[in-house]
Scaffold this motif. Sequence first.
Motif, PDB file in Angstrom:
ATOM      1  N   ALA A 182      30.323  59.195  37.830  1.00  0.00           N
ATOM      2  CA  ALA A 182      31.113  60.198  37.505  1.00  0.00           C
ATOM      3  C   ALA A 182      32.236  59.510  36.223  1.00  0.00           C
ATOM      4  CB  ALA A 182      31.963  60.686  38.324  1.00  0.00           C
ATOM      5  N   ASP A 183      31.794  58.378  36.002  1.00  0.00           N
ATOM      6  CA  ASP A 183      32.828  57.634  35.127  1.00  0.00           C
ATOM      7  C   ASP A 183      34.114  57.339  35.421  1.00  0.00           C
ATOM      8  OD1 ASP A 183      30.465  57.160  32.966  1.00  0.00           O
ATOM      9  OD2 ASP A 183      31.137  59.219  32.182  1.00  0.00           O
ATOM     10  N   VAL A 184      34.223  56.783  36.743  1.00  0.00           N
ATOM     11  CA  VAL A 184      35.593  56.357  37.136  1.00  0.00           C
ATOM     12  C   VAL A 184      35.881  54.960  36.379  1.00  0.00           C
ATOM     13  CG1 VAL A 184      35.310  57.354  39.348  1.00  0.00           C
ATOM     14  CG2 VAL A 184      34.852  54.846  39.162  1.00  0.00           C
ATOM     15  N   ASP A 185      37.150  54.581  36.594  1.00  0.00           N
ATOM     16  CA  ASP A 185      37.614  53.474  35.635  1.00  0.00           C
ATOM     17  C   ASP A 185      37.922  52.314  36.295  1.00  0.00           C
ATOM     18  OD1 ASP A 185      38.076  55.213  32.991  1.00  0.00           O
ATOM     19  OD2 ASP A 185      39.135  56.218  34.521  1.00  0.00           O
ATOM     20  N   PHE A 186      38.038  52.569  37.806  1.00  0.00           N
ATOM     21  CA  PHE A 186      38.434  51.335  38.520  1.00  0.00           C
ATOM     22  C   PHE A 186      37.923  51.646  39.914  1.00  0.00           C
ATOM     23  CE2 PHE A 186      42.343  51.780  35.901  1.00  0.00           C
ATOM     24  CZ  PHE A 186      42.532  50.758  35.370  1.00  0.00           C
ATOM     25  N   ILE A 187      37.269  50.521  40.426  1.00  0.00           N
ATOM     26  CA  ILE A 187      36.836  50.548  41.597  1.00  0.00           C
ATOM     27  C   ILE A 187      37.545  49.422  42.476  1.00  0.00           C
ATOM     28  CG2 ILE A 187      34.768  50.145  43.375  1.00  0.00           C
ATOM     29  CD1 ILE A 187      33.178  50.774  41.272  1.00  0.00           C
ATOM     30  N   ALA A 188      38.209  49.837  43.571  1.00  0.00           N
ATOM     31  CA  ALA A 188      38.926  48.944  44.491  1.00  0.00           C
ATOM     32  C   ALA A 188      38.373  48.728  45.987  1.00  0.00           C
ATOM     33  CB  ALA A 188      40.267  49.833  45.028  1.00  0.00           C
ATOM     34  N   LEU A 189      37.800  47.587  45.942  1.00  0.00           N
ATOM     35  CA  LEU A 189      36.865  46.855  46.994  1.00  0.00           C
ATOM     36  C   LEU A 189      37.834  46.629  48.460  1.00  0.00           C
ATOM     37  CD1 LEU A 189      34.042  46.736  47.737  1.00  0.00           C
ATOM     38  CD2 LEU A 189      34.230  44.345  47.027  1.00  0.00           C
ATOM     39  N   SER A 190      37.309  47.470  49.254  1.00  0.00           N
ATOM     40  CA  SER A 190      38.297  47.158  50.551  1.00  0.00           C
ATOM     41  C   SER A 190      37.882  46.152  51.205  1.00  0.00           C
ATOM     42  CB  SER A 190      38.263  48.444  51.505  1.00  0.00           C
ATOM     43  OG  SER A 190      38.658  49.533  50.946  1.00  0.00           O
ATOM     44  N   PHE A 191      38.891  45.278  51.924  1.00  0.00           N
ATOM     45  CA  PHE A 191      38.427  44.200  52.790  1.00  0.00           C
ATOM     46  C   PHE A 191      37.917  43.045  52.235  1.00  0.00           C
ATOM     47  CE2 PHE A 191      39.379  47.690  55.824  1.00  0.00           C
ATOM     48  CZ  PHE A 191      40.378  47.105  56.464  1.00  0.00           C
ATOM     49  N   VAL A 192      38.161  42.626  51.043  1.00  0.00           N
ATOM     50  CA  VAL A 192      37.670  41.536  50.288  1.00  0.00           C
ATOM     51  C   VAL A 192      38.041  40.183  50.859  1.00  0.00           C
ATOM     52  CG1 VAL A 192      37.698  40.096  48.291  1.00  0.00           C
ATOM     53  CG2 VAL A 192      37.624  42.490  48.219  1.00  0.00           C
ATOM     54  N   ARG A 193      36.928  39.452  51.316  1.00  0.00           N
ATOM     55  CA  ARG A 193      37.345  38.321  52.121  1.00  0.00           C
ATOM     56  C   ARG A 193      36.955  36.932  51.255  1.00  0.00           C
ATOM     57  NH1 ARG A 193      34.026  40.441  57.285  1.00  0.00           N
ATOM     58  NH2 ARG A 193      32.818  41.185  55.432  1.00  0.00           N
ATOM     59  N   GLU A 194      36.376  36.997  50.209  1.00  0.00           N
ATOM     60  CA  GLU A 194      35.819  36.003  49.228  1.00  0.00           C
ATOM     61  C   GLU A 194      35.373  36.237  48.053  1.00  0.00           C
ATOM     62  OE1 GLU A 194      32.955  34.040  51.664  1.00  0.00           O
ATOM     63  OE2 GLU A 194      31.365  35.605  51.462  1.00  0.00           O
ATOM     64  N   ALA A 195      35.165  35.497  47.313  1.00  0.00           N
ATOM     65  CA  ALA A 195      34.970  35.911  45.813  1.00  0.00           C
ATOM     66  C   ALA A 195      33.684  36.407  45.632  1.00  0.00           C
ATOM     67  CB  ALA A 195      35.241  34.627  44.847  1.00  0.00           C
ATOM     68  N   GLU A 196      32.664  35.989  46.472  1.00  0.00           N
ATOM     69  CA  GLU A 196      31.494  36.558  46.626  1.00  0.00           C
ATOM     70  C   GLU A 196      31.380  37.950  46.614  1.00  0.00           C
ATOM     71  OE1 GLU A 196      27.362  36.487  45.941  1.00  0.00           O
ATOM     72  OE2 GLU A 196      28.628  34.754  45.695  1.00  0.00           O
ATOM     73  N   ASP A 197      32.271  38.564  47.626  1.00  0.00           N
ATOM     74  CA  ASP A 197      32.284  40.040  47.500  1.00  0.00           C
ATOM     75  C   ASP A 197      32.419  40.731  46.181  1.00  0.00           C
ATOM     76  OD1 ASP A 197      32.148  39.466  50.491  1.00  0.00           O
ATOM     77  OD2 ASP A 197      34.130  39.722  50.661  1.00  0.00           O
ATOM     78  N   ILE A 198      33.466  40.085  45.504  1.00  0.00           N
ATOM     79  CA  ILE A 198      33.441  40.696  44.124  1.00  0.00           C
ATOM     80  C   ILE A 198      32.077  40.562  43.254  1.00  0.00           C
ATOM     81  CG2 ILE A 198      34.788  40.792  41.710  1.00  0.00           C
ATOM     82  CD1 ILE A 198      36.312  41.512  44.325  1.00  0.00           C
ATOM     83  N   ARG A 199      31.580  39.306  43.388  1.00  0.00           N
ATOM     84  CA  ARG A 199      30.418  39.176  42.507  1.00  0.00           C
ATOM     85  C   ARG A 199      29.418  40.174  43.034  1.00  0.00           C
ATOM     86  NH1 ARG A 199      32.425  33.696  42.500  1.00  0.00           N
ATOM     87  NH2 ARG A 199      31.333  33.184  44.669  1.00  0.00           N
ATOM     88  N   ARG A 200      28.993  40.586  44.236  1.00  0.00           N
ATOM     89  CA  ARG A 200      27.999  41.425  44.900  1.00  0.00           C
ATOM     90  C   ARG A 200      28.335  42.769  44.298  1.00  0.00           C
ATOM     91  NH1 ARG A 200      27.032  43.815  50.901  1.00  0.00           N
ATOM     92  NH2 ARG A 200      25.300  45.162  50.077  1.00  0.00           N
ATOM     93  N   LEU A 201      29.654  43.002  44.125  1.00  0.00           N
ATOM     94  CA  LEU A 201      29.823  44.497  43.669  1.00  0.00           C
ATOM     95  C   LEU A 201      29.563  44.320  41.979  1.00  0.00           C
ATOM     96  CD1 LEU A 201      31.016  47.203  43.555  1.00  0.00           C
ATOM     97  CD2 LEU A 201      33.521  46.072  43.290  1.00  0.00           C
ATOM     98  N   ARG A 202      30.033  43.355  41.373  1.00  0.00           N
ATOM     99  CA  ARG A 202      29.563  43.528  40.150  1.00  0.00           C
ATOM    100  C   ARG A 202      28.190  43.348  39.876  1.00  0.00           C
ATOM    101  NH1 ARG A 202      32.897  39.491  38.904  1.00  0.00           N
ATOM    102  NH2 ARG A 202      34.552  40.633  37.986  1.00  0.00           N
ATOM    103  N   HIS A 203      27.290  42.760  40.552  1.00  0.00           N
ATOM    104  CA  HIS A 203      25.770  43.057  40.371  1.00  0.00           C
ATOM    105  C   HIS A 203      25.291  44.552  40.542  1.00  0.00           C
ATOM    106  CE1 HIS A 203      21.578  41.900  40.795  1.00  0.00           C
ATOM    107  NE2 HIS A 203      21.715  42.493  42.170  1.00  0.00           N
ATOM    108  N   LEU A 204      25.982  44.921  41.623  1.00  0.00           N
ATOM    109  CA  LEU A 204      25.659  46.541  41.882  1.00  0.00           C
ATOM    110  C   LEU A 204      26.152  47.576  40.794  1.00  0.00           C
ATOM    111  CD1 LEU A 204      26.972  47.212  45.566  1.00  0.00           C
ATOM    112  CD2 LEU A 204      24.483  47.260  44.815  1.00  0.00           C
ATOM    113  N   MET A 205      26.996  47.037  40.054  1.00  0.00           N
ATOM    114  CA  MET A 205      27.570  47.881  38.952  1.00  0.00           C
ATOM    115  C   MET A 205      26.721  48.038  37.596  1.00  0.00           C
ATOM    116  SD  MET A 205      31.747  47.083  39.400  1.00  0.00           S
ATOM    117  CE  MET A 205      32.077  47.798  38.034  1.00  0.00           C
ATOM    118  N   GLY A 206      25.893  46.783  37.609  1.00  0.00           N
ATOM    119  CA  GLY A 206      24.863  46.629  36.572  1.00  0.00           C
ATOM    120  C   GLY A 206      25.497  46.790  35.158  1.00  0.00           C
TER     121      GLY A 206
END
Length: 466
Positions: A182-206
């Motif tokens: 849907a071309d959203v502009d931001f994704i807020a990831l809940s309950f981030v506990r470590e930097a690896e959580d962000i890296r996993r999301l970035r991988h999912l985003m392709g």
Amino acid sequence: MQKTRIICTIGPATESYEMLRKMYDAGMDIVRLNMSHGTHESHTKVIKHIKTLNKKVEFPIPILLDTQGPEIRTGDLVQDLNLQEGTIVSIAARGPLDVEESSIHINYAEIMESVNVGDKITVDNGLINFEILEKRDRLMQCRVIDGGVLKSKRHVNLPGIRVNLPAITQKDEQDIAFGLAADVDFIALSFVREAEDIRRLRHLMGHKAGRVKIIAKIEDQEGVRNLEDIIQEADGIMVARGDLGAEINLEDLPNVQRRIVRLCAEYGKRVIVATHLLESMIHNPIPTRAEVTDVANAVYEEVDAVMLSGETTVGKYPIKCVEHLRKIAIKTEAIPGLQFAKNLQRTKDKQQLAIAAVQLAGGLQAKGIVVITRRGIMADFVSNCRPFFTNIYAFTNMSQSRRTMTLNRGVFPFRINFSSDPEKTLQTAFRILKEREHFQMGEKVVIISDVLAQHRVDSIQIRDIP
């Protein structure tokens, strides 16, 4: 317009096109879609309304999708439970519920292995609290510390305990895919506990990683412990004070908020303060004096944005909430804040260039700082400096960059076509400033850019509006 951005969560009270238009006129800058509520169908309707509205307003409204995250909740109840302080109750882990043995059910299978006698279980954002007295099989005997009426499917916190749940659940993956499509502009990831959580999301985003910005929500003690690593990995941080206030000691919350804001300033990352800003206005037409001061303190700390939740999803006065936030922001921005960003410790070459441009604009009393940028990176650097006496007017040739720059404090973004002749690009920017922002001939502006040359040479110019 205020420099501090206003984010509004959209819900039943505000999901119509008419209400969204009124919210924008009142001062709303960004909309939030809370994936803990609603359906993809209901969120799609809001997205369509926003895209229609964006064709008619001066500054576009970006969309922030907020994931549900690994939530723990109580189970369904036949009827509400009125829990009295001091009462002993049984709490059962996931599994067949024996209604004769257990009064409360929690949907986290590993709770028995995670908690110990003496630990605390917090329900419904801290309104109801239990102390664990005894563990046996899949049942816990608990004393009610703080009583109240318990309804079905209330949120559960286990303060100080690492929950063995994935940072990105299967539902989150489906919601993220929906948002990207849907071309959203931001994704807020809940309950981030470590930097690896962000890296996993970035991988999912392709291939959309980098274009869609990632906001890490800090909501528990582990996230606070790993804060610096998380800030470096994410594009921004949300101080999610609801769950965070249930996971840490309440008296520590103001200091944690200030530390997050300071570190985001030092690393040049966006920061949002959320939850309970104007909570009383869910039912009342004016905020409490304490709420006004709380909002003013966030603005004084020079955060990028403040966010409304229940106030604009189910509240009675969503328009008034936005109007009050805007008035508070404008009044507070009129005095110098804490200026954390004046002491940028993690500076890059472009950041040094931005610092020089802001200092130059202040010395010249320039009418504005004009940033020519494609992806918004230079606008980030200038916004990091938190110029007090002038606004930042950013010009890009990319629509999504224009929308994501809206989150930057003090940045007013425009989309124009870039010319191969840098001077033509500048003349287009000057024309828009005169037509839309009422700049006058002869007023000085400081121009900073990394695209006003054939070989991407960083530059600063002082120009008079022609």
